[in-house]
Write an enzyme that holds these catalytic residues in place. Structure first.
Site, PDB file in Angstrom:
ATOM      1  N   ASP A 106     -39.329  38.393  30.833  1.00  0.00           N
ATOM      2  CA  ASP A 106     -38.112  38.989  31.404  1.00  0.00           C
ATOM      3  C   ASP A 106     -38.291  40.492  31.580  1.00  0.00           C
ATOM      4  OD1 ASP A 106     -36.993  36.489  31.164  1.00  0.00           O
ATOM      5  OD2 ASP A 106     -36.033  36.937  29.235  1.00  0.00           O
TER       6      ASP A 106
HETATM    7  N1  URA Z   1     -38.376  33.790  26.475  1.00  0.00           N
HETATM    8  C1  URA Z   1     -37.404  34.650  26.854  1.00  0.00           C
HETATM    9  O1  URA Z   1     -36.235  34.454  26.575  1.00  0.00           O
HETATM   10  N2  URA Z   1     -37.777  35.750  27.519  1.00  0.00           N
HETATM   11  C2  URA Z   1     -39.049  36.061  27.827  1.00  0.00           C
HETATM   12  O2  URA Z   1     -39.317  37.097  28.432  1.00  0.00           O
HETATM   13  C3  URA Z   1     -40.051  35.141  27.427  1.00  0.00           C
HETATM   14  C4  URA Z   1     -39.684  34.008  26.750  1.00  0.00           C
END
Ligand code: URA
Length: 261
Positions: A106
């Protein structure tokens, strides 16, 4: 490696367009074993010959692999109108054609991302049935509950009813707000949604390892490192929670378990 056309090699191994390749050839900026070659149709063997373009040696490797330590604010995409992408972490001259992030973090997550132009490898790494383990160091808003490890091991059901595969958990700080979680699948926002389903909240998430490949501690946030195919294969190898935990906790404790609390 078999022989290939010089212009094809230049196209694969440099960021130049076809017209730019014609120009660099014409300008005498390409050398094969020290001799200037201007004819793009000339056959070369990158494993057996030294080929340089504008002074930079072109390797014979078929594909390119970089790992980056993604900072917050970058997105895992090849282009975006609004945000910087993980490709922006590489200097322009290293952004060879076809490079893309194999896997996603993310925008507010940090840590290990592989950039490659090797679609087969990325597929092997990301295919749901390959179950390559991914390790995330997570800072929680509230202390980790005693029941979390057991619930995660049984497979948590997310808020929208999605059943997750079993995941492993290890508490890595005495205040119980920093944990290491290992997932064997990659659902959208999975770590955040898992902890939300357990009644907690992820404040920060840092990917520290994929399979057997651990983010090197010397790779600072925002840094990149070229790796070779052999290292990438390590990503597909099995790894275990205790082994990863042992190797990362000392390095990362100073990074955010202590400093950022
Ligand atoms: N899970 C998440 O919630 N965010 C990420 O960036 C990677 C795995």
């Amino acid at each position: 490696m078999a022989q290939m056309r010089l212009d094809k090699l230049l196209s694969n191994r440099t960021p130049h367009s076809r017209s730019e390749i014609k120009l660099v050839l014409k300008n005498g900026a390409v050398k094969v074993d020290g001799r200037i070659v201007t004819d793009g149709s000339c056959k070369v063997d990158p494993d057996a010959q030294e080929i340089t373009c504008q002074g930079k040696k072109l390797t014979g490797a078929l594909h390119t692999y970089f790992i980056v330590n993604k900072p917050e604010g970058y997105i895992c995409a090849t282009e975006d109108r609004e945000h910087r992408t993980v490709l922006d972490l590489l200097p322009k001259e290293l952004r060879v054609k076809g490079l893309f992030p194999a896997g996603r973090l993310d925008i507010d997550s940090t840590g290990l991302v592989l950039l490659t132009d090797d679609g087969d490898l990325a597929h092997r790494m990301l295919a749901p049935k390959s179950h390559v383990p991914k390790y995330y160091l997570v800072r929680l808003a509230r202390p980790c509950g005693k029941e979390y490890a057991e619930k995660l091991a049984a497979g948590v059901v997310l808020g929208d009813g999605t059943q997750c595969l079993p995941a492993e958990l290890k508490i890595v700080d005495p205040k119980k707000k920093a944990v290491l979680i290992c997932l064997h699948e990659g659902k959208y926002h999975q770590v955040k949604r898992l902890f939300a389903a357990l009644g907690n909240h992820v404040e920060h998430l840092h990917r520290v390892a994929v399979g057997g490949l651990i983010l090197p501690d010397k790779l600072a946030l925002g840094g990149y490192m070229e790796i070779v195919h052999k290292d990438v294969e390590t990503m597909l190898k099995p790894s275990c929670m205790d082994g990863v935990c042992e190797r990362i906790v000392t390095d990362f404790s100073s990074y955010w378990i202590n400093d950022r609390q």
